[in-house]
Design an enzyme around this catalytic site. Structure first.
Site, PDB file in Angstrom:
ATOM      1  N   HIS A 194      32.285  -1.617 -53.505  1.00  0.00           N
ATOM      2  CA  HIS A 194      31.766  -0.286 -53.158  1.00  0.00           C
ATOM      3  C   HIS A 194      32.340   0.787 -54.084  1.00  0.00           C
ATOM      4  CE1 HIS A 194      30.513   2.905 -50.191  1.00  0.00           C
ATOM      5  NE2 HIS A 194      31.505   3.540 -50.812  1.00  0.00           N
ATOM      6  N   GLU A 195      33.663   0.850 -54.160  1.00  0.00           N
ATOM      7  CA  GLU A 195      34.278   1.886 -54.989  1.00  0.00           C
ATOM      8  C   GLU A 195      33.956   1.689 -56.467  1.00  0.00           C
ATOM      9  OE1 GLU A 195      35.255   4.420 -53.602  1.00  0.00           O
ATOM     10  OE2 GLU A 195      35.462   3.652 -51.569  1.00  0.00           O
TER      11      GLU A 195
ATOM     12  N   HIS B 298      30.763   3.408 -57.284  1.00  0.00           N
ATOM     13  CA  HIS B 298      30.975   4.823 -57.606  1.00  0.00           C
ATOM     14  C   HIS B 298      31.439   4.968 -59.056  1.00  0.00           C
ATOM     15  CE1 HIS B 298      30.308   6.780 -53.816  1.00  0.00           C
ATOM     16  NE2 HIS B 298      31.240   6.109 -53.175  1.00  0.00           N
TER      17      HIS B 298
END
Length: 702
Positions: free
Chosen positions: A495-496, A499
């Protein structure tokens, strides 16, 4: 000794206090850091450097704004809008480093300097946004926008600049502007206090047990970490847990000791609500009161109305509630099914008590294992942290052609547990620098996030590469084991990193068009999670930490079969937090005796939340809604509609690494910042607006 060194550096601007004195130059004031690729020289920067540079940066930006105002030439796009976008470079330079480290590597000095500087930064922001003369120039350019021959990016910058002034009170009376200044200043002070209280409560709330026998069921690695933490706080021979998730979650999931689970559960969920000097209950109430006062000053009925009207895809509260409630009902139904399974597990132990919140993870984990025969600890042995990161790198390479070269020995490092990487595009060109910072430590905020030490920009026609960091709190290595991660942590890493990919590819010419609507911000991160457990990807990185054996197909099948189990709980706690966020920001009156915790309990009870489930974050530890995600926590769910639908495009193509789709996603969703609104960008990629069907199917709620 360290204090003496810093005191000397602050007082004398020297790097040492001995007789062989070398002059210390503030790195932020130099034309060049003198480092490879201009990475900030973290180890050289003192607290006094931050303070000096921040103060000078504030003064420089004031002067730059004054020069725009006093320019005798007629207002133009270049001398007003672009000039504003480019001002404040020194301040941006120092803030990007200071505030990144105050979240990931904080200490009392960082916190004290934050308290000192935030009022000055808030005052500067007010001085700019409420300046009548400056707004007059911006408005003059805006009113002739159709005749200026601007391209799409320039037009978006102009519109964003004008609307920002209006949203920040430029059209208010002088008396109302003064009131708005007071509100903004107080909000800045309160939200900083909230965050610092929460940081203290997370790292300094302890549950300690005397005997190892009380930890039956807890994996040996977690027992060792508890012993190490106890020793570090002067409790050698005992076992201590703090409220960082890698410390407390294993207790809730594995410990047979019900009393211990209860202690840890209540300590975690009551952070900021313990009637001590770090209590956030009154702080939160004041924040909501001030936000409502600000909204009414700006002509809105509630703060949610104001917030959603400004750069959000949802636009109005009713659309948010429609989305959340469409998921809430099937989620609660699924959660009730899971509670029935939990009750069966309790009966197997010979008990007949009604399960509570501190029983949910423990018995749910057992029920999951009974249904699917999946051993969570065994699974984690295939998810060693560096291997999981290699999996994320592999996906980025297969989709976009990126390669990663470790440069930890070459670049300045802000903490010894971090790692640095060069990120190169498919043509071999350097496009970003990436820092990974995965393990808990004192001074690091709870949770996980993507930040950075330098934004992507352009100077003299050349793209300035971003410096991006992922900060997480994963299970750390122990004496005999590397950091072995559960499925949630694997998803978080992907997820990160999603980003981070968004930041790597950013390609905008103006700071003022670099951001997306909040709901769109989570699309790049959440879609990246989908690749984490695809069989083709797992076979690349899911290797046993001892033997190097690739995860067996049998275990892969179990992970896939069990992936939807527990989604009733996970979705309900997410929806509960999102609903409470909206409820608080939709209030049209908040009296002085308002109790945020009682209100939270009342609203959730009205909706029929199972007694065993609390919101993912309770109001007093809900840091998201103190900054950035206020009236916006629903954005994760809105984004999930987008990401599930977007990944479905890859699945439908028959190739999860479809190069044509990946290039379209990069071009339309990752690179252009906020040049278009989110839905336009999404439709440019997908060819149609999204459906929520894929989300419900993914979570097993359909």
């Amino acid at each position: 000794m360290k204090k003496e060194f810093i005191m000397c550096a602050m007082a004398l601007s020297m790097v040492a206090c001995g007789s062989d004195v070398k002059e210390h130059l503030n790195p932020f004031f130099q034309d060049s850091y003198g480092t490879i690729n201009e990475v900030p020289p973290f180890e050289q920067i003192t607290m006094n450097d931050y303070k000096e540079a921040m103060l000078k940066g504030i003064e420089e930006q004031k002067a730059e704004i004054q020069a725009i105002i006093t320019n005798t030439e007629a207002p133009t796009f270049e001398n007003t809008i672009v000039a504003m976008d480019q001002c404040g470079k020194l301040l941006n330079k120092v803030q990007s480093v200071f505030f990144s480290l105050s979240e990931s590597d904080s200490n009392e000095e960082y916190q004290a300097l934050q308290v000192e500087l935030m009022p000055l930064l808030t005052e500067l922001s007010n001085d700019i946004s409420l300046n009548e003369d400056l707004f007059a120039r911006v408005k003059a350019v805006y009113e002739q926008k159709e005749t200026l021959g601007l391209d799409k990016e320039q037009m978006k910058l102009l519109e964003n600049t004008y609307k920002s002034f209006v949203r920040n009170g430029a059209n208010l009376s002088e008396a109302d502007k003064a009131t708005l200044r007071e509100i903004n200043s107080k909000l800045s002070e309160l939200t900083l206090k909230f965050d610092q209280n929460l940081l203290h409560e997370t790292n300094n709330t302890y549950v300690t047990v005397d005997k190892v026998e009380d930890l039956e069921g807890l994996p040996e690695a977690n027992i060792q970490r508890a012993a190490d933490l106890a020793k570090s706080i002067g409790q050698e021979g005992k076992y201590t847990f703090n409220m960082q998730r890698p410390s407390c979650n294993p207790v809730l999931q594995y410990c047979k000791n019900r009393d211990l689970r209860k202690q840890v559960y209540e300590a975690y969920y009551n952070r900021g609500n313990q009637n001590n000097e770090w209590n956030n209950k009154d702080v939160a109430k004041q924040v909501f009161q001030l936000r409502l006062k600000k909204a009414k000053l700006m002509g809105y009925n509630s703060s949610a109305d104001m917030i959603l009207d400004n750069n959000r895809m949802a636009k109005v509260p009713s659309k948010v509630y429609d989305l959340l409630m469409s998921i809430w009902t099937p989620a609660v139904k699924k959660a009730q099914e899971e509670i029935a399974d939990i009750k069966e597990e309790i009966k197997k132990d010979g008990f007949d008590f009604e399960p509570e919140g501190w029983d949910y993870m423990y018995y749910s984990s057992r029920a999951k294992q009974a249904k699917y025969d999946i051993d969570e600890e065994l699974v984690s042995e295939y998810f060693e942290t560096s291997n999981v990161q290699k999996g994320a790198f592999y996906v980025a390479n297969k989709l976009y052609g990126l390669t990663f070269e470790e440069r930890t020995k070459d670049y300045p490092m802000y903490n010894s547990s971090t790692t640095a990487w060069d990120v190169k595009d498919k043509d071999g060109k350097l496009i970003a620098i990436f820092y990974s910072d995965y393990f808990p430590r004192d001074g690091k905020g709870a949770g996980a996030w993507c930040g950075g030490f330098r934004n992507q920009s352009y100077e003299n026609g050349q793209r300035v590469i971003p410096i991006v960091n992922n900060v997480c709190n994963f299970t750390a290595p122990s004496k005999d084991k590397p950091g072995l991660q559960n499925i949630d942590n694997v998803e978080t890493l992907f997820h990160e990193f999603g980003h981070a990919l968004n930041s790597f590819f950013g390609d905008v010419h103006y700071e003022g068009v670099g951001g997306n609507e909040l709901e769109f911000v989570e699309l790049p991160s959440q879609i990246n999670e989908h690749w984490a457990f695809e069989p083709e990807v797992l076979k690349v990185y899911a290797k046993h930490y001892k033997t190097g054996e690739i995860i067996p197909q049998e275990l892969l099948d179990k992970i896939d079969q069990s992936s939807k189990y527990g989604q009733g709980f996970a979705t309900t706690e997410l929806m509960a937090a999102s609903l409470v966020d909206m409820d608080l920001h939709c209030l049209t009156d908040i009296p002085d005796d308002f109790d945020v915790m009682k209100y939270e309990e009342q609203k959730l009870a009205e909706r029929g939340i199972p007694r065993q489930i609390l919101p993912r974050y309770r109001v007093t530890n809900f840091s998201h809604i103190m900054g950035g995600y206020n009236a916006g926590y629903y954005g994760y769910t809105w984004s999930e509609v987008l990401d599930c639908d977007a990944f479905q495009a890859f699945k439908e193509s028959g190739d999860i690494f479809n190069q044509e789709l990946a290039e379209k996603f990069r071009k339309y969703c990752l690179a252009p910042g906020g040049i278009d609104d989110g839905m336009t960008m999404y439709v440019n990629f997908r060819g149609k607006e999204p459906s929520s069907d894929a989300l419900l199917e993914k979570r097993g709620l359909k």
